[in-house]
Write a protein that holds these residues in place. Structure first.
Motif, mmCIF file in Angstrom:
data_model
loop_
_atom_site.group_PDB
_atom_site.id
_atom_site.type_symbol
_atom_site.label_atom_id
_atom_site.label_comp_id
_atom_site.label_asym_id
_atom_site.label_seq_id
_atom_site.Cartn_x
_atom_site.Cartn_y
_atom_site.Cartn_z
ATOM 1 N N VAL A 34 -18.310 -3.824 5.665
ATOM 2 C CA VAL A 34 -16.972 -3.979 5.111
ATOM 3 C C VAL A 34 -15.944 -3.497 6.126
ATOM 4 C CG1 VAL A 34 -17.746 -3.791 2.706
ATOM 5 C CG2 VAL A 34 -17.093 -1.719 3.954
ATOM 6 N N SER A 35 -14.704 -3.831 5.869
ATOM 7 C CA SER A 35 -13.621 -3.413 6.745
ATOM 8 C C SER A 35 -12.439 -2.969 5.892
ATOM 9 C CB SER A 35 -13.212 -4.573 7.660
ATOM 10 O OG SER A 35 -12.161 -4.188 8.524
ATOM 11 N N LYS A 36 -11.823 -1.886 6.304
ATOM 12 C CA LYS A 36 -10.633 -1.343 5.651
ATOM 13 C C LYS A 36 -10.901 -0.907 4.219
ATOM 14 C CE LYS A 36 -7.935 -4.438 8.527
ATOM 15 N NZ LYS A 36 -8.995 -5.397 8.834
ATOM 16 N N PHE A 37 -12.101 -0.441 3.927
ATOM 17 C CA PHE A 37 -12.436 0.069 2.594
ATOM 18 C C PHE A 37 -12.163 1.565 2.551
ATOM 19 C CE2 PHE A 37 -13.975 -3.943 1.669
ATOM 20 C CZ PHE A 37 -14.643 -4.026 0.464
ATOM 21 N N MET A 38 -11.336 1.977 1.627
ATOM 22 C CA MET A 38 -11.039 3.378 1.402
ATOM 23 C C MET A 38 -12.122 3.959 0.481
ATOM 24 S SD MET A 38 -8.315 3.821 3.258
ATOM 25 C CE MET A 38 -9.164 2.709 4.377
ATOM 26 N N PRO A 39 -12.199 5.293 0.347
ATOM 27 C CA PRO A 39 -13.268 5.885 -0.470
ATOM 28 C C PRO A 39 -13.369 5.319 -1.886
ATOM 29 C CG PRO A 39 -12.230 7.584 0.844
ATOM 30 C CD PRO A 39 -11.415 6.326 1.041
ATOM 31 N N ASP A 40 -12.236 5.092 -2.549
ATOM 32 C CA ASP A 40 -12.309 4.549 -3.912
ATOM 33 C C ASP A 40 -12.808 3.105 -3.915
ATOM 34 O OD1 ASP A 40 -9.799 4.031 -2.658
ATOM 35 O OD2 ASP A 40 -8.885 3.525 -4.573
ATOM 36 N N HIS A 41 -12.509 2.351 -2.855
ATOM 37 C CA HIS A 41 -13.030 0.985 -2.751
ATOM 38 C C HIS A 41 -14.550 1.024 -2.586
ATOM 39 C CE1 HIS A 41 -8.912 0.111 -0.704
ATOM 40 N NE2 HIS A 41 -8.789 0.052 -2.013
ATOM 41 N N LEU A 42 -15.022 1.936 -1.749
ATOM 42 C CA LEU A 42 -16.473 2.058 -1.550
ATOM 43 C C LEU A 42 -17.164 2.445 -2.850
ATOM 44 C CD1 LEU A 42 -16.749 3.898 1.900
ATOM 45 C CD2 LEU A 42 -17.420 1.543 1.389
ATOM 46 N N ASP A 43 -16.595 3.413 -3.555
ATOM 47 C CA ASP A 43 -17.191 3.844 -4.829
ATOM 48 C C ASP A 43 -17.286 2.677 -5.803
ATOM 49 O OD1 ASP A 43 -17.473 6.436 -3.868
ATOM 50 O OD2 ASP A 43 -15.656 7.179 -4.863
ATOM 51 N N ALA A 44 -16.211 1.892 -5.911
ATOM 52 C CA ALA A 44 -16.213 0.750 -6.822
ATOM 53 C C ALA A 44 -17.243 -0.292 -6.390
ATOM 54 C CB ALA A 44 -14.815 0.132 -6.891
ATOM 55 N N LEU A 45 -17.331 -0.560 -5.102
ATOM 56 C CA LEU A 45 -18.282 -1.546 -4.604
ATOM 57 C C LEU A 45 -19.719 -1.106 -4.862
ATOM 58 C CD1 LEU A 45 -18.656 -4.202 -2.937
ATOM 59 C CD2 LEU A 45 -18.942 -2.706 -0.951
ATOM 60 N N LEU A 46 -19.993 0.163 -4.602
ATOM 61 C CA LEU A 46 -21.364 0.652 -4.720
ATOM 62 C C LEU A 46 -21.850 0.727 -6.159
ATOM 63 C CD1 LEU A 46 -21.337 3.286 -1.846
ATOM 64 C CD2 LEU A 46 -22.383 1.006 -1.865
ATOM 65 N N LYS A 47 -20.949 0.617 -7.129
ATOM 66 C CA LYS A 47 -21.357 0.571 -8.543
ATOM 67 C C LYS A 47 -22.096 -0.728 -8.863
ATOM 68 C CE LYS A 47 -17.851 3.651 -10.385
ATOM 69 N NZ LYS A 47 -16.604 3.784 -11.118
ATOM 70 N N THR A 48 -21.797 -1.792 -8.109
ATOM 71 C CA THR A 48 -22.435 -3.085 -8.384
ATOM 72 C C THR A 48 -23.317 -3.576 -7.237
ATOM 73 O OG1 THR A 48 -20.529 -4.308 -7.522
ATOM 74 C CG2 THR A 48 -20.525 -3.789 -9.882
ATOM 75 N N ALA A 49 -23.156 -3.027 -6.056
ATOM 76 C CA ALA A 49 -23.898 -3.506 -4.884
ATOM 77 C C ALA A 49 -25.361 -3.087 -4.948
ATOM 78 C CB ALA A 49 -23.257 -2.974 -3.609
ATOM 79 N N SER A 50 -26.212 -3.946 -4.406
ATOM 80 C CA SER A 50 -27.622 -3.566 -4.269
ATOM 81 C C SER A 50 -27.923 -3.117 -2.841
ATOM 82 C CB SER A 50 -28.531 -4.730 -4.672
ATOM 83 O OG SER A 50 -28.275 -5.869 -3.874
ATOM 84 N N VAL A 51 -26.998 -3.398 -1.915
ATOM 85 C CA VAL A 51 -27.157 -3.012 -0.517
ATOM 86 C C VAL A 51 -25.925 -2.211 -0.087
ATOM 87 C CG1 VAL A 51 -27.392 -3.853 1.856
ATOM 88 C CG2 VAL A 51 -28.507 -5.101 -0.016
ATOM 89 N N VAL A 52 -26.156 -1.032 0.463
ATOM 90 C CA VAL A 52 -25.060 -0.224 0.996
ATOM 91 C C VAL A 52 -24.584 -0.864 2.297
ATOM 92 C CG1 VAL A 52 -24.437 2.057 1.923
ATOM 93 C CG2 VAL A 52 -25.950 1.885 -0.063
#
Length: 190
Positions: A34-52
Motif C-alpha cells: 500500500v501507499s500513503k496509508f496512515m495507522p487508522d487506514h492500516l487498522d481498517a484494512l487489516l480487519k478484512t485483509a487476509s494478507v498483510v
C-alpha cells in the motif's frame, strides 16, 4: 501496490486490496503493498485483509519522519518505504518554501564530515534506520551517487541530529483529503 487509502470510500479501497490479494494468490505478483496509508487506514484494512501488506510507501525524509506511521508499520511487520526520501518535495519550485533538505546546515555538515553529498547522507540515514528508500533521478551520475552509500556509517549522534530536523510538515497531499472528485482519473480499457 494500492496507491491511496481513499478514506471517504474505504469500501473501494477494500475491494481493490482484495483484487491485489487474488493476484498474489494466483501467482501473478510476488508481493502486494500500500501507499500513503496512515495507522487508522492500516487498522481498517487489516480487519478484512487476509494478507498483510509487505510495504507501506509513505513520504519520509528528514523534514517529515512520520514516527507514528513507521511504528504502526513495524507493529504489523510492514516495511516502511520512503518516497521523496531525500526531501526533493521540500525543494520543488513554486511551493513557496525557502528551505530544502539539500541545503540544511545539519545535513551538509554531516556530509562534509564524511566526504559525501547531502543526498548520500539522507539515504544512509534511511538505510541505518531500517527503511527502504526510493530516490528518483534520471541522471547517471546521481543514480551512481545514490548507490554509493555502503562505505560509511552515520554515528548515533548524527542519526539523532537528522531525526531532530523533523518539522511534522507534509509536502504531499494529506491522505485524508484524497477523494474521487479531486484525484480520480479514468483509465481506458486495455
Amino acid at each position: 501496490m494500492l496507491h491511496q487509502a481513499l478514506p471517504g470510500r474505504f469500501d473501494l479501497t477494500t475491494e481493490a486490496y482484495q483484487a491485489l490479494e487474488k493476484l498474489l494468490a494466483d501467482g501473478k505478483v510476488r508481493a502486494i503493498g500500500v501507499s500513503k496509508f496512515m495507522p487508522d487506514h492500516l487498522d481498517a484494512l487489516l480487519k478484512t485483509a487476509s494478507v498483510v501488506p509487505a510495504v507501506n510507501q509513505v513520504e519520509v525524509h528528514p523534514y517529515f519522519t512520520q514516527p507514528a506511521v513507521q511504528a504502526a508499520d513495524a507493529a504489523h511487520g510492514i516495511l516502511t518505504q520512503a518516497w521523496s526520501p531525500i526531501g526533493g518535495i521540500t525543494s520543488y519550485r513554486g511551493t513557496g518554501t525557502s528551505t530544502s533538505t539539500f541545503d540544511d546546515p545539519t545535513i551538509t555538515a554531516i556530509a562534509s564530515a564524511h566526504g559525501k553529498t547531502p543526498a548520500q547522507v539522507m539515504l544512509r540515514w534511511h538505510l541505518q534506520q531500517g527503511r527502504n528508500a526510493i530516490p528518483k533521478s534520471v541522471r547517471p551520475q546521481r543514480i551512481a551517487e545514490n548507490i554509493d552509500i555502503f562505505a560509511f556509517q552515520l554515528t548515533p549522534a548524527e542519526l539523532d541530529a537528522i531525526d531532530a530536523l523533523n518539522t511534522g510538515t507534509r509536502g504531499g497531499p494529506e491522505p485524508e483529503a484524497i477523494t474521487l472528485e479531486a484525484f480520480c482519473r479514468d483509465i481506458p480499457e486495455a
